[in-house]
Enzyme design. Structure first.
Site, PDB file in Angstrom:
ATOM      1  N   HIS A   1       0.833  -1.212   0.000  1.00 52.36           N
ATOM      2  CA  HIS A   1       0.000   0.000   0.000  1.00 52.36           C
ATOM      3  C   HIS A   1       0.873   1.270   0.000  1.00 52.36           C
ATOM      4  CE1 HIS A   1      -2.998  -3.078   0.722  1.00 52.36           C
ATOM      5  NE2 HIS A   1      -2.230  -3.503   1.701  1.00 52.36           N
TER       6      HIS A   1
ATOM      7  N   GLU B   1      -2.045   0.142   7.984  1.00 50.01           N
ATOM      8  CA  GLU B   1      -1.201  -0.908   7.415  1.00 50.01           C
ATOM      9  C   GLU B   1      -0.039  -0.308   6.619  1.00 50.01           C
ATOM     10  OE1 GLU B   1      -3.216  -3.598   4.793  1.00 50.01           O
ATOM     11  OE2 GLU B   1      -1.381  -4.681   4.303  1.00 50.01           O
TER      12      GLU B   1
ATOM     13  N   HIS C   1       2.865  -7.090   4.521  1.00 52.12           N
ATOM     14  CA  HIS C   1       1.498  -6.614   4.737  1.00 52.12           C
ATOM     15  C   HIS C   1       1.059  -6.906   6.165  1.00 52.12           C
ATOM     16  CE1 HIS C   1       0.077  -5.732   0.533  1.00 52.12           C
ATOM     17  NE2 HIS C   1       1.189  -6.402   0.266  1.00 52.12           N
TER      18      HIS C   1
ATOM     19  N   GLU D   1       1.717 -11.708   5.596  1.00 52.29           N
ATOM     20  CA  GLU D   1       0.727 -10.964   6.375  1.00 52.29           C
ATOM     21  C   GLU D   1       1.174 -11.131   7.822  1.00 52.29           C
ATOM     22  OE1 GLU D   1      -1.634  -9.138   5.197  1.00 52.29           O
ATOM     23  OE2 GLU D   1      -2.368  -9.951   3.298  1.00 52.29           O
TER      24      GLU D   1
END
Ligand code: ZN
Length: 278
Positions: free
Chosen positions: A73, A111, A166, A242
């Site tokens: 992101h 995030e 992430h 993640e």
């Protein structure tokens, strides 16, 4: 069925704000590449230039191998829906939004800030061990780059390993833990055993550091999936971690603290080095 339901809420690349729109019209800027890398190809979607950072190895035994770190992101994605919702190739004949906003903890720690901080901590450790590190973005205030551009940066750097970082966002009560994703079924040889070995090294390193694998997604901390552009379009050994469920109170506490992020970065860096020496 449970997996499908959980997946819909958990995949941090699957949520976007707004609906897809046409790509912006201004041409993408082209980044002048450092000596050992080349700029990612421009695409229909306009985002921040896919900047790369090359660092000369200073010590250790990395022998200058190039590692690409991909912090998920970006800080301005949420305020640029047109750019990040523009559809780009995501592999397997599919298209997907350029990028997404990512998730956050219930307290609002984002995030994108988490991934940016962890990636920089990993980067510092790898440089100290003699590796070159290329980042898919150079700050936490830009837009994108698109998932296909992120993959292209790893490919063009001829990366020895690519790790996307992430944090997940499952709102299902009690879901927690980290997991590692890889492209499955593989689309090229590097997406096969090399990427699975990298993913496994990350899983094992996290466990050795005392982190718990996810209890709500994947299997035994690993999750092969076919729908992520950054994995599908890579032709280098690539895994996506993640690091935890940012919606879970206990995971969020770790991920929100500098000490917790350092512990995460430590095991990611260790995993990369273990994988490369195996
Ligand atoms: Zn994410």
């Amino acid at each position: 069925m449970l997996v499908a339901v959980v997946f819909a809420v958990a995949g941090c690349e699957t949520s976007t704000s707004g609906s897809p729109v046409a790509p912006a019209t201004s041409p993408p800027a082209v980044t002048t590449a450092p000596a050992t890398t080349t700029a990612a190809p421009t695409t229909a979607a306009t985002t921040s230039p896919p900047k790369t950072t090359t660092t000369i190895p200073v010590a250790g035994n990395g022998h200058g191998q190039v590692i690409v770190l991909d912090p998920g992101h970006n800080g301005a994605n949420a305020s640029h829906p047109a750019e990040i919702n523009a559809l780009v190739p995501s592999g397997r004949g599919q298209t997907k939004a350029c990028n997404t906003t990512g998730t956050s903890t219930n307290a609002g720690y984002t995030e994108h800030a988490f991934t940016w901080d962890v990636a920089n901590r990993v980067r510092a450790e790898l440089i100290a061990h003699g590796y070159q590190v290329v980042m898919t973005r150079n700050d936490d205030t830009g837009v994108g780059p698109c998932v296909n551009q992120r993959a292209a940066i790893g490919n063009q750097a001829n990366a020895a390993a690519v790790v996307s970082i992430h944090g997940d966002g499952s709102d299902v009560a009690g879901t927690h833990g980290f997991h590692v994703e890889y492209s499955s079924p593989p689309l090229n040889s590097e997406q096969g055993p090399p990427s699975i070995a990298l993913a496994t090294a990350l899983r094992d390193s996290g466990r050795a550091a005392g982190f718990t694998t996810a209890n709500y997604i994947g299997s035994n901390g690993l999750f092969g999936r076919s729908d992520l552009g950054g994995l599908n379009l890579s032709d280098r050994p690539t895994a996506l971690i993640e690091c935890g469920n940012m919606r879970d109170a206990s995971d969020a506490a770790v991920m929100s603290s500098p000490d917790g992020r350092q512990r995460i970065a430590d095991f990611i860096a260790a995993a990369i080095m273990t994988y490369l020496k195996a």
